[in-house]
Scaffold this motif. Structure first.
Motif, PDB file in Angstrom:
ATOM      1  N   GLY A   1     -15.923  15.615 -12.085  1.00 21.01           N
ATOM      2  CA  GLY A   1     -16.120  14.805 -10.893  1.00 21.01           C
ATOM      3  C   GLY A   1     -15.675  13.365 -11.012  1.00 21.01           C
ATOM      4  O   GLY A   1     -16.116  12.510 -10.240  1.00 21.01           O
ATOM      5  N   TYR A   2     -14.791  13.082 -11.963  1.00 24.28           N
ATOM      6  CA  TYR A   2     -14.284  11.711 -12.096  1.00 24.28           C
ATOM      7  C   TYR A   2     -12.767  11.737 -12.280  1.00 24.28           C
ATOM      8  O   TYR A   2     -12.175  12.775 -12.552  1.00 24.28           O
ATOM      9  CB  TYR A   2     -14.959  10.984 -13.257  1.00 24.28           C
ATOM     10  N   GLU A   3     -12.140  10.566 -12.112  1.00 27.72           N
ATOM     11  CA  GLU A   3     -10.693  10.445 -12.229  1.00 27.72           C
ATOM     12  C   GLU A   3     -10.311  10.209 -13.698  1.00 27.72           C
ATOM     13  O   GLU A   3     -11.142   9.783 -14.516  1.00 27.72           O
ATOM     14  CB  GLU A   3     -10.189   9.278 -11.382  1.00 27.72           C
ATOM     15  N   VAL A   4      -9.044  10.448 -14.008  1.00 29.61           N
ATOM     16  CA  VAL A   4      -8.609  10.378 -15.400  1.00 29.61           C
ATOM     17  C   VAL A   4      -8.815   8.990 -16.002  1.00 29.61           C
ATOM     18  O   VAL A   4      -9.158   8.856 -17.178  1.00 29.61           O
ATOM     19  CB  VAL A   4      -7.143  10.834 -15.536  1.00 29.61           C
ATOM     20  N   PHE A   5      -8.661   7.936 -15.203  1.00 25.99           N
ATOM     21  CA  PHE A   5      -8.795   6.587 -15.763  1.00 25.99           C
ATOM     22  C   PHE A   5     -10.245   6.136 -15.878  1.00 25.99           C
ATOM     23  O   PHE A   5     -10.511   5.032 -16.357  1.00 25.99           O
ATOM     24  CB  PHE A   5      -7.959   5.583 -14.963  1.00 25.99           C
TER      25      PHE A   5
ATOM     26  N   ASP B   1      -5.472  14.598 -26.701  1.00 26.34           N
ATOM     27  CA  ASP B   1      -4.282  15.388 -26.400  1.00 26.34           C
ATOM     28  C   ASP B   1      -4.439  16.233 -25.149  1.00 26.34           C
ATOM     29  O   ASP B   1      -3.442  16.552 -24.476  1.00 26.34           O
ATOM     30  CB  ASP B   1      -3.935  16.289 -27.592  1.00 26.34           C
ATOM     31  N   ASP B   2      -5.674  16.626 -24.822  1.00 25.99           N
ATOM     32  CA  ASP B   2      -5.861  17.468 -23.645  1.00 25.99           C
ATOM     33  C   ASP B   2      -5.873  16.665 -22.347  1.00 25.99           C
ATOM     34  O   ASP B   2      -6.055  17.228 -21.261  1.00 25.99           O
ATOM     35  CB  ASP B   2      -7.147  18.299 -23.764  1.00 25.99           C
TER      36      ASP B   2
ATOM     37  N   LEU C   1      -1.061  13.674 -16.335  1.00 29.24           N
ATOM     38  CA  LEU C   1      -2.370  13.310 -16.875  1.00 29.24           C
ATOM     39  C   LEU C   1      -3.398  14.314 -16.365  1.00 29.24           C
ATOM     40  O   LEU C   1      -3.181  14.956 -15.324  1.00 29.24           O
ATOM     41  CB  LEU C   1      -2.757  11.897 -16.457  1.00 29.24           C
ATOM     42  N   TYR C   2      -4.517  14.434 -17.076  1.00 33.45           N
ATOM     43  CA  TYR C   2      -5.522  15.427 -16.719  1.00 33.45           C
ATOM     44  C   TYR C   2      -6.925  14.837 -16.798  1.00 33.45           C
ATOM     45  O   TYR C   2      -7.313  14.260 -17.816  1.00 33.45           O
ATOM     46  CB  TYR C   2      -5.453  16.638 -17.668  1.00 33.45           C
ATOM     47  N   SER C   3      -7.665  14.983 -15.703  1.00 31.62           N
ATOM     48  CA  SER C   3      -9.111  14.805 -15.718  1.00 31.62           C
ATOM     49  C   SER C   3      -9.714  16.204 -15.818  1.00 31.62           C
ATOM     50  O   SER C   3      -8.977  17.201 -15.806  1.00 31.62           O
ATOM     51  CB  SER C   3      -9.568  14.110 -14.430  1.00 31.62           C
TER      52      SER C   3
ATOM     53  N   LEU D   1      -8.568  17.626 -12.190  1.00 32.12           N
ATOM     54  CA  LEU D   1      -7.243  17.466 -11.597  1.00 32.12           C
ATOM     55  C   LEU D   1      -6.166  17.252 -12.647  1.00 32.12           C
ATOM     56  O   LEU D   1      -6.401  16.609 -13.685  1.00 32.12           O
ATOM     57  CB  LEU D   1      -7.219  16.257 -10.646  1.00 32.12           C
ATOM     58  N   ALA D   2      -4.976  17.786 -12.354  1.00 29.78           N
ATOM     59  CA  ALA D   2      -3.752  17.386 -13.039  1.00 29.78           C
ATOM     60  C   ALA D   2      -3.036  16.390 -12.132  1.00 29.78           C
ATOM     61  O   ALA D   2      -3.058  16.530 -10.906  1.00 29.78           O
ATOM     62  CB  ALA D   2      -2.861  18.594 -13.297  1.00 29.78           C
ATOM     63  N   TYR D   3      -2.417  15.371 -12.724  1.00 31.50           N
ATOM     64  CA  TYR D   3      -1.768  14.318 -11.947  1.00 31.50           C
ATOM     65  C   TYR D   3      -0.273  14.280 -12.242  1.00 31.50           C
ATOM     66  O   TYR D   3       0.130  14.183 -13.407  1.00 31.50           O
ATOM     67  CB  TYR D   3      -2.346  12.940 -12.305  1.00 31.50           C
ATOM     68  N   PHE D   4       0.544  14.344 -11.195  1.00 32.54           N
ATOM     69  CA  PHE D   4       1.982  14.081 -11.301  1.00 32.54           C
ATOM     70  C   PHE D   4       2.115  12.563 -11.390  1.00 32.54           C
ATOM     71  O   PHE D   4       2.274  11.877 -10.403  1.00 32.54           O
ATOM     72  CB  PHE D   4       2.681  14.655 -10.070  1.00 32.54           C
ATOM     73  N   TRP D   5       2.068  12.046 -12.636  1.00 32.95           N
ATOM     74  CA  TRP D   5       1.843  10.612 -12.799  1.00 32.95           C
ATOM     75  C   TRP D   5       3.130   9.803 -12.841  1.00 32.95           C
ATOM     76  O   TRP D   5       3.317   8.871 -12.052  1.00 32.95           O
ATOM     77  CB  TRP D   5       1.006  10.365 -14.054  1.00 32.95           C
TER      78      TRP D   5
END
Length: 337
Positions: A19-23, A221-222, A243-245, A248-252
């Protein structure tokens, strides 16, 4: 409920499982802190020993006054802002946590003062920014595209796409192009593509080389993968940094326009990313692929081919003429930096 300023280790312990973003990842926050002149301030709302709300902000003193940002600019961080993790499903308790966290941080950091510029880009899962509007801050809806990948197969996902996009993706096995995951050196090559593309539109680079390297070196790494397309002789064609939370996977970064035998290399890269998300056990918690943005008109024509869900999030900002002038001045400073 108590709202306190906490350190990174307490933040790590308080961050929920999803429930949170990658950053929001503490390692990502630490790298941001190292690369900005602003002071990272982490706030946690606690009910007893349990953290029920979190909010990171970056505070700095500028010639134009104080700035309070979440996320900081010039690092290509799509969203940050609050994480609300109530221990009750009741709406009344959720709203109380949300409001008390907002009010405490606004008062502590001085967001409500005339000389403080505040800007916060909220997570997708944060759907109630009203406490900030009640404090005379402005709300602006923004949008991103997210491909729903929960309980599905690659073929059923492809069926949602436009005919032209499906046709390109299904030719992956017919052309002499390999797509593999590589390391940080490949990410630096992708970075050069990104800088060149921004330069073509007279825009500054979205992030620095050193920040990218430090971020990927610090994250587990994950949390990231670098997808690279090469010809049989090893020639680089294009690449994407994902990137991955937990969700979500992010097209960063990356995905600069390239073709091979008349086929869009980017379509093949996205095909490989989607296949991994759906089939790789290490990514089983990921239920969506965020195309990271649906706010730039020239980019939406391609992204809309994925027929993904248009998801809304909020940007919260200071209001008034003085703040409008301050925002313009700070944006110029940020682009120079």
């Amino acid at each position: 409920m108590d709202v306190n300023r906490i350190g990174l280790e307490a933040w790590r312990e308080a961050l929920p499982a999803d429930g949170y973003e990658v950053f929001h990842d503490p390692d990502a926050l630490a790298v941001l802190d190292d690369h900005t002149d602003a002071e990272l301030q982490l706030y946690g709302a606690y009910k007893g020993q349990q953290a029920v709300g979190l909010l990171p902000v970056f505070v700095s003193e500028q010639p134009i006054g104080r700035t309070v940002l979440s996320p900081p600019v010039s690092f290509s961080v799509p969203r940050l802002g609050p994480v609300i993790n109530p221990n009750s499903p009741k709406r009344r308790k959720q709203e109380r946590i949300n409001q008390q966290l907002a009010e405490a941080v606004i008062e502590t950091v001085g967001i409500d003062t005339r000389t403080t510029l505040f800007r916060m880009s909220c997570p997708i899962g944060y759907t109630d920014p009203r406490p900030y509007e009640w404090q005379d801050l402005s709300l602006t809806p923004r949008f991103t595209y997210i491909i729903d990948l929960e309980d599905t197969t690659l073929e059923s996902v492809l069926q949602r796409f436009s005919k032209s996009l499906r046709r390109e993706m299904r030719k992956q096995d017919e052309i002499d192009l390999s797509i593999e995951t590589e390391g940080i050196d490949a990410a630096m090559r992708i970075y050069e593509d990104v800088v060149d593309q921004y330069r073509a539109y007279d825009d500054p680079a979205p992030l620095s080389r050193s920040f990218l390297r430090d971020l990927l070196s610090s994250l587990d790494d994950d949390c990231w993968r670098v997808y690279v397309a090469r010809t049989p002789d090893g020639k680089y064609k294009s690449g994407v940094i994902t990137l991955y939370s937990p969700d979500l996977a992010y097209f960063w970064q990356g995905g600069v326009t390239a073709s091979h035998d008349g086929i869009s290399v980017n379509s093949l890269l996205h095909h490989a990313i989607l296949e991994d998300i759906i089939t790789d056990p290490q990514l089983e918690s990921v239920t969506g692929y965020d195309l990271v943005g649906a706010n730039t008109e020239r980019l939406c024509e391609y992204k809309a081919k994925f027929n993904s869900d248009l998801r809304q999030y909020y940007v919260v900002e200071s209001t008034g003429l003085e703040m409008s002038l301050a925002k313009s001045a700070y944006q110029r400073l940020a682009s120079i930096k």
